[in-house]
Design an enzyme around this catalytic site. Structure first.
Site, PDB file in Angstrom:
ATOM      1  N   HIS A  65       0.804  -1.211   0.000  1.00 18.60           N
ATOM      2  CA  HIS A  65       0.000   0.000   0.000  1.00 18.60           C
ATOM      3  C   HIS A  65       0.843   1.269   0.000  1.00 18.60           C
ATOM      4  O   HIS A  65       0.334   2.341  -0.329  1.00 18.60           O
ATOM      5  CB  HIS A  65      -0.938   0.005   1.203  1.00 18.60           C
ATOM      6  CG  HIS A  65      -2.036  -1.003   1.104  1.00 18.60           C
ATOM      7  ND1 HIS A  65      -3.328  -0.678   0.774  1.00 18.60           N
ATOM      8  CD2 HIS A  65      -2.022  -2.352   1.270  1.00 18.60           C
ATOM      9  CE1 HIS A  65      -4.069  -1.772   0.752  1.00 18.60           C
ATOM     10  NE2 HIS A  65      -3.304  -2.794   1.051  1.00 18.60           N
ATOM     11  N   ASP A  80       3.448   9.226  -1.073  1.00 21.53           N
ATOM     12  CA  ASP A  80       2.326   8.388  -0.664  1.00 21.53           C
ATOM     13  C   ASP A  80       2.073   7.315  -1.712  1.00 21.53           C
ATOM     14  O   ASP A  80       2.227   7.574  -2.917  1.00 21.53           O
ATOM     15  CB  ASP A  80       1.064   9.230  -0.478  1.00 21.53           C
ATOM     16  CG  ASP A  80       0.187   8.738   0.664  1.00 21.53           C
ATOM     17  OD1 ASP A  80       0.291   7.554   1.025  1.00 21.53           O
ATOM     18  OD2 ASP A  80      -0.592   9.542   1.205  1.00 21.53           O
TER      19      ASP A  80
END
Length: 469
Positions: free
Chosen positions: A154, A362
């Site tokens: 992730h 991110d």
């Protein structure tokens, strides 16, 4: 169809409508809620006598176990969050390496695999999530588990030059290759992984994302995680509670709102974001009293010194900005260190003129997609998005910014506040087409289809001699 068994570091029974922290929790919960299955992992408790507990809520069976203090310190606070997290987010300056912590990381992965084994059926498909559990498949293989095992990362995957700062990088990446399928958020992340396999080991790079390394055949692809746009829109439309406070000063006069929602973490660019907002008020004084900034940042990892430091920084910045610009009926910055229910957040998103999502690095950042999906199509807000968020690869119609450029972000906020309706609608519609195409169900179905598909040995496309280790 075979059962789905999801394994992640943190597992907690989730009630619909309650606050959920992080894209992993949202994505896994929604996926399992639709298909049913087992969710296995740590229950978040530190105890002297960890015991496996199973609980069924709706269609999901939660199988959880605690960690003892030593395992928590070495596996979670240590190697996972003091080594892997900063390095995978390109922050070598904040990383540390301790051999005992790495051994603890491996030990906990082994323990978790041992606890899961009795729960498995021969045709189960295992879906492992995130950086805490990179060695999990290798531990399963050593226990004789031959089920199909997939892994999804992730967070970002760093370039080889960054990754090799981890002393046992070769050993760690060897465990990666015990999976049948490895998923990444973006093609950039997948390419970084391929570069490591090609440069650091004698890996074979084949067609159709197939690879061979350390004696294992596997595939590596990118699967951008999504959201459920229709559900978000309905939730945002139906919520009436506190969102009427957004967009108004104390006197009741109109006031545009900039909103950000992040877990309190140095990778999210919060310090830089506060600085950019101050720059907006300084450079464009016409926005004073006409705009307010709402930052929601629930505290996480509060026992880690790095996170304690960033909280102190933000509290100091918030006090400085409000002390400098606030008036009796106008508070320029609202900084909240608490979680809020999902329905509240979606309502706040819909009412806010700007969604400010500016991480320094991110993997994806689902807040960006949630903000867009929550908008009123007839009067949508503007997404201001960091180029270093994985979502920027898809949401190119957002106002893209460099979070290291304080003045540039301030100028982008000024532009967003002045943006005419037609341009806002055009950008919104373009982003919604992508969000609908790459929604949560597609992410899940595409990954599981490939994981359940036949394994194939790669036809060699390139091979690079290994570097000296």
């Amino acid at each position: 169809m075979s059962r789905l068994v999801v394994v992640s570091n943190r597992v907690a029974p989730i009630k619909e409508g309650k606050a959920v922290a992080g894209g992993l929790a949202v994505g896994v919960f929604d996926a399992l809620r639709d298909s049913g299955g087992v969710w296995f992992g740590w229950n978040g408790e530190v105890t002297s006598q960890p015991k496996l507990v199973c609980e069924t809520v709706g269609s999901i069976t939660y199988a959880t176990i605690g960690l003892n203090k030593r395992d928590y310190d070495q596996y979670y606070r240590g190697f996972s969050n003091a080594t892997l997290w900063p390095i995978f987010h390109y922050r070598i300056d904040l990383a540390r390496y301790n051999r005992d912590e790495y051994e603890g990381y491996r030990r906990v992965n082994r323990m978790l695999a041992e606890q899961l084994k009795p729960l498995l059926q021969p045709d189960d498909v295992l879906w492992i999530h995130d950086y805490h559990l990179i060695p999990f498949a290798e531990e399963c293989r050593q226990l004789g588990i031959r089920n199909r095992i997939g892994f999804f990362l992730h967070i970002p995957f760093p370039a080889p030059e960054i990754l090799t700062a981890i002393p046992p990088h070769n050993e760690l990446l060897k465990t990666f290759c015990s999976y049948d399928l490895i998923g990444f958020q973006t093609e950039v992340d997948r390419q970084a992984f391929e570069d490591y396999i090609a440069r650091e080991v004698r890996g074979l790079i084949g067609a159709d994302n197939a690879m061979t390394a350390y004696g294992h055949d596997f595939r590596a692809k990118h699967y951008p995680i999504g959201v459920m746009p229709d559900e978000i829109r309905k939730t945002a439309e139906s919520y009436r509670g506190r969102r009427n406070m957004i967009g108004r000063r104390e006197s009741g006069e109109p006031c545009e709102t900039i909103i950000s929602v992040d877990r309190l973490d140095y990778s999210k660019g919060l310090v830089e974001r506060f600085g950019a907002y101050e720059e907006l008020l300084d450079r464009f004084p016409e926005h004073r009293r006409q705009v307010q900034f709402l930052q929601i940042a629930p505290t996480s990892r509060s026992d880690v010194k790095t996170y304690q430091h960033i909280r102190q920084q933000l509290e100091t910045q918030a006090g400085h900005i409000n002390g400098r610009y606030a008036d009796l009926d106008w508070m320029p910055l609202h900084y909240l260190n608490k979680s809020h229910e999902r329905k509240i957040l979606m309502g706040l998103f819909r009412a806010a003129r700007i969604g400010l999502v500016t991480p320094l690095r991110d993997g994806m950042n689902l807040v960006a997609k949630e903000y867009v999906a929550a908008q009123n199509p007839d009067d949508p807000g503007v997404l201001v998005l960091s180029r270093f968020a994985g979502a920027a690869r898809e949401l190119s119609s957002a106002v893209i910014v460099n979070p290291y450029d304080r003045v540039g972000m301030a100028e982008a906020l000024d532009r967003a506040l002045r943006m005419p309706l037609e341009e806002r609608k055009d950008r919104y519609e373009s982003m919604m087409r992508v969000i609908r195409q790459n929604d949560l169900a597609g992410w899940r179905d595409n990954f599981l289809r490939d994981l359940r598909g036949p394994a194939s040995r790669p036809v060699l496309l390139r091979q690079t001699p290994a570097r000296a280790v």
